[in-house]
Design a protein around this motif. Structure first.
Motif, PDB file in Angstrom:
ATOM      1  N   GLY A  15       0.796  -1.225   0.000  1.00 36.39           N
ATOM      2  CA  GLY A  15       0.000   0.000   0.000  1.00 36.39           C
ATOM      3  C   GLY A  15       0.825   1.270   0.000  1.00 36.39           C
ATOM      4  N   SER A  16       2.123   1.152  -0.208  1.00 35.42           N
ATOM      5  CA  SER A  16       2.959   2.351  -0.280  1.00 35.42           C
ATOM      6  C   SER A  16       2.611   3.145  -1.543  1.00 35.42           C
ATOM      7  N   LEU A  17       2.752   4.473  -1.416  1.00 33.03           N
ATOM      8  CA  LEU A  17       2.462   5.362  -2.545  1.00 33.03           C
ATOM      9  C   LEU A  17       3.770   5.858  -3.128  1.00 33.03           C
ATOM     10  N   LEU A  18       3.941   5.670  -4.444  1.00 28.63           N
ATOM     11  CA  LEU A  18       5.116   6.149  -5.155  1.00 28.63           C
ATOM     12  C   LEU A  18       4.681   7.272  -6.084  1.00 28.63           C
ATOM     13  N   ALA A  19       5.455   8.349  -6.099  1.00 25.00           N
ATOM     14  CA  ALA A  19       5.205   9.459  -7.026  1.00 25.00           C
ATOM     15  C   ALA A  19       6.436   9.629  -7.899  1.00 25.00           C
ATOM     16  N   LEU A  20       6.297   9.302  -9.187  1.00 29.39           N
ATOM     17  CA  LEU A  20       7.351   9.522 -10.168  1.00 29.39           C
ATOM     18  C   LEU A  20       6.933  10.723 -11.005  1.00 29.39           C
ATOM     19  N   TYR A  21       7.833  11.685 -11.197  1.00 35.97           N
ATOM     20  CA  TYR A  21       7.440  12.940 -11.828  1.00 35.97           C
ATOM     21  C   TYR A  21       8.627  13.531 -12.588  1.00 35.97           C
ATOM     22  N   THR A  22       8.321  14.489 -13.450  1.00 35.33           N
ATOM     23  CA  THR A  22       9.372  15.233 -14.158  1.00 35.33           C
ATOM     24  C   THR A  22       9.568  16.583 -13.475  1.00 35.33           C
ATOM     25  N   ASP A  23      10.675  17.243 -13.822  1.00 38.50           N
ATOM     26  CA  ASP A  23      11.021  18.479 -13.115  1.00 38.50           C
ATOM     27  C   ASP A  23      10.028  19.606 -13.357  1.00 38.50           C
ATOM     28  N   GLY A  24       9.252  19.526 -14.444  1.00 41.44           N
ATOM     29  CA  GLY A  24       8.264  20.567 -14.694  1.00 41.44           C
ATOM     30  C   GLY A  24       7.217  20.669 -13.606  1.00 41.44           C
ATOM     31  N   LEU A  25       7.074  19.618 -12.781  1.00 39.47           N
ATOM     32  CA  LEU A  25       6.084  19.631 -11.709  1.00 39.47           C
ATOM     33  C   LEU A  25       6.577  20.389 -10.486  1.00 39.47           C
ATOM     34  N   VAL A  26       7.893  20.466 -10.295  1.00 39.65           N
ATOM     35  CA  VAL A  26       8.415  21.050  -9.054  1.00 39.65           C
ATOM     36  C   VAL A  26       9.266  22.296  -9.295  1.00 39.65           C
ATOM     37  N   GLU A  27       9.634  22.584 -10.538  1.00 33.89           N
ATOM     38  CA  GLU A  27      10.455  23.765 -10.782  1.00 33.89           C
ATOM     39  C   GLU A  27       9.613  25.026 -10.648  1.00 33.89           C
ATOM     40  N   ARG A  65      -0.116  29.677 -15.742  1.00 32.65           N
ATOM     41  CA  ARG A  65       0.726  29.916 -16.919  1.00 32.65           C
ATOM     42  C   ARG A  65       1.986  29.069 -16.773  1.00 32.65           C
ATOM     43  N   ARG A  66       1.929  27.873 -17.321  1.00 33.19           N
ATOM     44  CA  ARG A  66       3.060  26.946 -17.206  1.00 33.19           C
ATOM     45  C   ARG A  66       4.096  27.260 -18.277  1.00 33.19           C
ATOM     46  N   THR A  67       5.358  27.128 -17.886  1.00 34.15           N
ATOM     47  CA  THR A  67       6.442  27.356 -18.838  1.00 34.15           C
ATOM     48  C   THR A  67       7.101  26.060 -19.281  1.00 34.15           C
ATOM     49  N   ASP A  68       6.686  24.922 -18.712  1.00 34.09           N
ATOM     50  CA  ASP A  68       7.283  23.639 -19.079  1.00 34.09           C
ATOM     51  C   ASP A  68       6.210  22.577 -18.943  1.00 34.09           C
ATOM     52  N   ASP A  69       6.382  21.487 -19.676  1.00 27.95           N
ATOM     53  CA  ASP A  69       5.430  20.400 -19.526  1.00 27.95           C
ATOM     54  C   ASP A  69       5.748  19.609 -18.266  1.00 27.95           C
ATOM     55  N   ALA A  70       4.774  18.833 -17.805  1.00 31.43           N
ATOM     56  CA  ALA A  70       4.929  18.088 -16.550  1.00 31.43           C
ATOM     57  C   ALA A  70       4.238  16.737 -16.688  1.00 31.43           C
ATOM     58  N   ALA A  71       4.900  15.708 -16.150  1.00 27.36           N
ATOM     59  CA  ALA A  71       4.335  14.358 -16.144  1.00 27.36           C
ATOM     60  C   ALA A  71       4.326  13.848 -14.713  1.00 27.36           C
ATOM     61  N   LEU A  72       3.291  13.112 -14.356  1.00 19.32           N
ATOM     62  CA  LEU A  72       3.148  12.543 -13.013  1.00 19.32           C
ATOM     63  C   LEU A  72       2.634  11.126 -13.139  1.00 19.32           C
ATOM     64  N   LEU A  73       3.306  10.195 -12.458  1.00 21.27           N
ATOM     65  CA  LEU A  73       2.890   8.785 -12.414  1.00 21.27           C
ATOM     66  C   LEU A  73       2.755   8.406 -10.949  1.00 21.27           C
ATOM     67  N   LEU A  74       1.516   8.172 -10.512  1.00 26.55           N
ATOM     68  CA  LEU A  74       1.261   7.750  -9.133  1.00 26.55           C
ATOM     69  C   LEU A  74       1.056   6.243  -9.098  1.00 26.55           C
ATOM     70  N   VAL A  75       1.692   5.604  -8.129  1.00 25.08           N
ATOM     71  CA  VAL A  75       1.685   4.147  -8.037  1.00 25.08           C
ATOM     72  C   VAL A  75       1.380   3.752  -6.596  1.00 25.08           C
ATOM     73  N   ARG A  76       0.435   2.860  -6.415  1.00 23.80           N
ATOM     74  CA  ARG A  76       0.190   2.263  -5.091  1.00 23.80           C
ATOM     75  C   ARG A  76       0.553   0.790  -5.186  1.00 23.80           C
ATOM     76  N   THR A  77       1.509   0.374  -4.352  1.00 23.61           N
ATOM     77  CA  THR A  77       2.041  -0.993  -4.452  1.00 23.61           C
ATOM     78  C   THR A  77       1.072  -1.998  -3.851  1.00 23.61           C
ATOM     79  N   LEU A  78       1.067  -3.158  -4.455  1.00 29.39           N
ATOM     80  CA  LEU A  78       0.290  -4.297  -3.967  1.00 29.39           C
ATOM     81  C   LEU A  78       1.257  -5.424  -3.631  1.00 29.39           C
ATOM     82  N   ALA A  79       0.803  -6.359  -2.820  1.00 24.81           N
ATOM     83  CA  ALA A  79       1.620  -7.535  -2.473  1.00 24.81           C
ATOM     84  C   ALA A  79       0.860  -8.785  -2.895  1.00 24.81           C
ATOM     85  N   LEU A  80       1.571  -9.696  -3.532  1.00 25.54           N
ATOM     86  CA  LEU A  80       0.935 -10.935  -3.995  1.00 25.54           C
ATOM     87  C   LEU A  80       0.709 -11.851  -2.795  1.00 25.54           C
TER      88      LEU A  80
END
Length: 819
Positions: free
Chosen positions: A624-636, A675-690
């Motif tokens: 159930g851990s949450l992972l956030a993978l993102y590009t710099d356009g989201l935080v710059e 007014r964004r000056t760069d594009d941004a990508a966000l991938l949110l992931v919630r882990t599961l256990a088999l």
């Protein structure tokens, strides 16, 4: 008779009889001219004059409304004296003239010719008492105010010229001229200003450069106010046109948006130049497509455009920004003729000026020779629309017709001039290039966005290792599309690869490079390389791409090369996350209680540097851990550093929500400015256990006699899972894979079954050799095992580990049997 003031020069009083003889002489005469009474009495008064006497002297000097004149007199020492002479008639009981009393006063140190210079000056000159009553004006000033000196003497300035008690252009915050005169009279401080007013009987506003100063007596008291001015209309209006062009230089083309640029064109010349501007464009231009080529309309065809912008001095009449309305121009209309001929047209509601003359103001292009052929056109019909004049200009750029612009004056008496036409055409030409640039940018941006969205995942794959949600937003209008991307790649053993990256640069090149890298990552992921090795291979690929971008021959370089990438692999069986970064921000890992799990790894160099290693690390994550993978356009951000923005991202991720999709929207809204000056990508992931019950593994002794045991263990486990239909194929593939591992591999040998969305069978050994499919000959005893496995299963492959290799294969399961 002594009339001299102690502080002033002496004044002479002379009595002249009807015969022109001097009969009386004052002491002031001796002091002023040196002559005594004995010298002058009984002599003709004309003997005192240097020049021949004026007609009627001295009688004429007392008969008119102004008894004062300027005369050059002889001094007894032979010099000349500039004098002001005033003659007053002496009347007897019967009203007969008995003679004249003539007063003579030195006219300062200025010769009489100087006074004539002031009187004849082309500049307007005037003097007023402290109450602003007229004391004197010269001929030029009389022509300006359309009054003679006799008409205004003694009258107050505001009474004679009420139009100078208000400003012609209230929006400019100009000071009324009468107020400027009053201020000088009150403060005693001189001032200079430019006054714009419309002379009486003129349809054109004139601009005058004026100076106003106090006139003081010998004691320093303000006794009068004086002013002078000259008509600088030509220079003033030329400067106003330059100011409008300067405003256009900074105000038109600020954004790479077609409608926004049209709006800038409509707003720039209002109200300084015109009162109403409309901009009509072809629909193709609004869509970013190529404008119609050749003649976009045939003879007699109605032209259909869209009004992209309209602005006027009436605020409620403006068109809403960003809204277009369809408009039509009938065949033969002025707009249609302008677009067809590619030439501008000036329409006037009536011929300006009086007596057939053009009233364009002094110094302006009033000469019809200044006008292009066919201009101006007198069209009384535009008066029905409340217009006094209109300039229609075709909007052309780089040889293509984009639309048409109309500049209109409403209820203004000023007629357009040839210089006004030049200004309108220059404004339109500048805007046309900016609109065409915006159109081209819009087309390229749309192409790049389409390409990028095509290359990005259209839908995330079904897998049971993680829950995922993603967002991608390009930069705002005015910025090119970047090279951000993300991906979710199912791997063998129920694992999943999570990827996010960013290509250097923007535009089509960045989108194309992103597609190459994403394809390369998928290809390398299929080989099941560890994250650090995969990035090493990807780094080599970027170096090769960079060499391909070097220009050869007549080709130009296509842009920058380089990228960042974060590659992670999550295993739901062990709950291990393995990751490596090539210059990319590390993921945020947040447990279910909201605490952040640090990632103990340093990002490696960006892709394209070459020769430097990449570091991989492994984490064990709670379910159930949450992972956030993102590009710099989201935080710059220009206002905050990256650490502050990362902390803001973590706070945004702490919102409790059961839906990752909703959380994606929340994060993007919280982190990205309007007014964004760069594009941004966000991938949110919630882990599961088999579920551990869905995994079974056994050690296998390196003896072919153990193959039947392995088959039985596998079949029993499949039966226990209720997958009896898969038992036959499972028995065959286990037999083949275990036999190959015993014969060609090295111990230890391990068999593992995983029940996921498919049934996975894995056999691992310590050998690094990779098996290959081959075609067995008719009498060969072996060589058919892997071919059989490939035919019976959905897929198979090999992945290398630090301890050897694993051969795996998958069997599809019915939807009802998936967990």
């Amino acid at each position: 008779m002594e009339m001299a003031d102690k502080q002033d020069a002496p004044t002479a009083a002379v009595v002249v009889g009807p015969d022109g003889m001097v009969s009386g002489w004052s002491e002031g005469g001796r002091l002023l001219l040196g002559w005594t009474a004995e010298d002058t009495v009984g002599r003709p008064v004309t003997d005192l004059l240097v020049d021949p006497p004026p007609p009627g002297f001295p009688e004429g000097y007392g008969a008119g409304p102004d008894p004062t004149g300027f005369i050059l007199l002889r001094h007894r020492d032979g010099s000349t004296v500039d004098a002001v002479v005033t003659a007053h008639p002496l009347l007897g009981p019967d009203e007969r003239t008995l003679g004249h009393v003539v007063t003579i006063q030195r006219w300062g140190r200025r010769p009489v010719i100087a006074d004539r210079a002031f009187e004849q000056s082309p500049f307007a000159l005037g003097a007023y008492d402290p109450e602003l009553r007229f004391l004197w004006i010269n001929a030029s000033s009389g022509r300006v105010i359309a009054h003679s000196e006799e008409q205004v003497l003694g009258k107050k300035y505001r009474e004679v010229l009420p139009e100078f008690d208000r400003t012609l252009f209230p929006e400019r915050d100009d000071k009324p001229y009468a107020d400027a005169l009053a201020e000088v009279a009150r403060t005693g401080e001189p001032t200079r200003l430019i006054t714009v007013f419309r002379p009486r009987g003129s349809d054109y506003a004139n601009a005058w450069a004026t100076s106003i100063w106090p006139v003081r007596d010998a004691k320093g008291r303000v006794r009068a106010i004086a002013n002078w001015g000259f008509d600088m209309s030509a220079e003033y209006w030329a400067r106003q046109r330059l100011l409008i062009l300067n405003k256009a230089s900074g105000g038109i083309g600020r954004t790479l948006d077609v409608i926004g640029t049209a709006q800038e064109l409509a707003m720039t010349p209002v109200p300084g130049f015109v009162d109403l501007v409309s901009v009509d464009l072809f629909d193709e231009v609004l869509r970013g497509e190529e404008p119609p080529s050749g003649s976009p309309f045939g003879p007699g065809e109605t032209i259909r455009l869209s009004r992209a912008a309209e602005h006027s001095t009436k605020v409620d009449a403006d068109q809403a920004p960003g809204v277009t309305t369809p408009v039509t121009h009938a065949p033969g209309s002025v707009a249609a003729r302008c677009m067809a001929a590619g030439r501008s047209t000036v329409e006037l509601a009536a011929e300006p000026g009086q007596g057939g003359e053009w009233a364009f103001g002094p110094g302006l292009a009033a000469d019809p020779a200044h006008w292009p052929p066919g201009n101006p056109v007198i069209d009384e019909s535009i008066a029905a629309d409340g217009l006094t004049g209109r300039i229609t200009v075709p909007l052309r750029a780089r040889g293509a017709l984009l639309g048409v612009v109309a500049f209109s004056r409403v209820d203004r008496p000023e007629a357009f001039t040839a210089d006004d036409l030049i200004l309108a055409e220059e404004l339109t030409a500048k805007a046309a290039v900016a609109i065409d640039n915006a159109r081209r940018y819009s087309r390229e941006r749309t192409t790049a966005l389409t390409l990028q969205r095509t290359l990005l995942p259209q839908g995330l794959p079904n897998q049971e290792a993680v829950e995922v949600a993603s967002r991608y937003l390009p930069g705002g209008t005015g910025t090119e599309v970047g090279g951000d991307w993300f991906d979710v790649i199912p791997l063998s053993g129920a694992r999943v690869a999570l990827v996010v990256g960013d290509v250097v640069g923007h535009g089509l090149h960045a989108s194309a490079s992103m597609g190459r890298l994403r394809t390369a990552v998928r290809t390398l992921a299929d080989v099941d390389l560890p994250p650090d090795e995969l990035l090493t291979h990807l780094d080599d690929l970027v170096l090769h791409l960079a060499s391909d971008l070097q220009p050869t021959g007549h080709f130009q370089p296509t842009g920058e090369s380089g990228a960042t990438c974060l590659y992670t692999v999550y295993d739901p069986v062990s709950r291990h996350l393995t990751l490596a970064s090539a210059g990319h921000p590390l993921p945020l890992v947040i447990s279910q209680d909201g605490t952040r799990t640090p990632v103990p790894v340093h990002p490696g160099p960006p892709l394209g540097i070459g020769g430097l290693p990449f570091e991989a690390t492994e984490l064990e994550l709670p379910e159930g851990s949450l992972l956030a993978l993102y590009t710099d356009g989201l935080v710059e951000s220009r206002e905050r550093d990256v650490d502050q923005r990362t902390a803001e991202l973590q706070r945004a991720l702490n919102h409790s929500t059961a839906s990752l999709e909703t959380l994606c929207d929340t994060v993007m809204d919280a982190m990205l400015p309007p007014r964004r000056t760069d594009d941004a990508a966000l991938l949110l992931v919630r882990t599961l256990a088999l579920d551990p019950h869905h995994v079974a593994d056994w050690d296998v002794e390196p003896d072919t006699a153990q193959v039947p045991r392995a088959r039985k263990l596998a079949v029993d486990q499949v039966d226990a899972w209720g997958l009896e239909e898969a038992a036959f194929v499972t028995e065959l593939v286990v037999s083949e894979l275990v036999t190959n591992a015993i014969r060609y591999g090295e111990p230890p040998i391990r068999l593992r079954l995983i029940r996921d969305t498919s049934l996975i069978c894995e056999v691992s050994d310590a050998s690094n050799t990779t098996p290959h499919l081959r075609r067995a000959r008719a009498f060969d005893e072996g060589g058919r095992g892997l071919l059989l496995v490939a035919q019976l299963t959905h897929g198979w492959g090999t992945r290398h580990t630090t301890n050897g290799k694993t051969i795996w294969c998958t069997q599809p399961l019915p939807q009802s049997e998936r967990h």
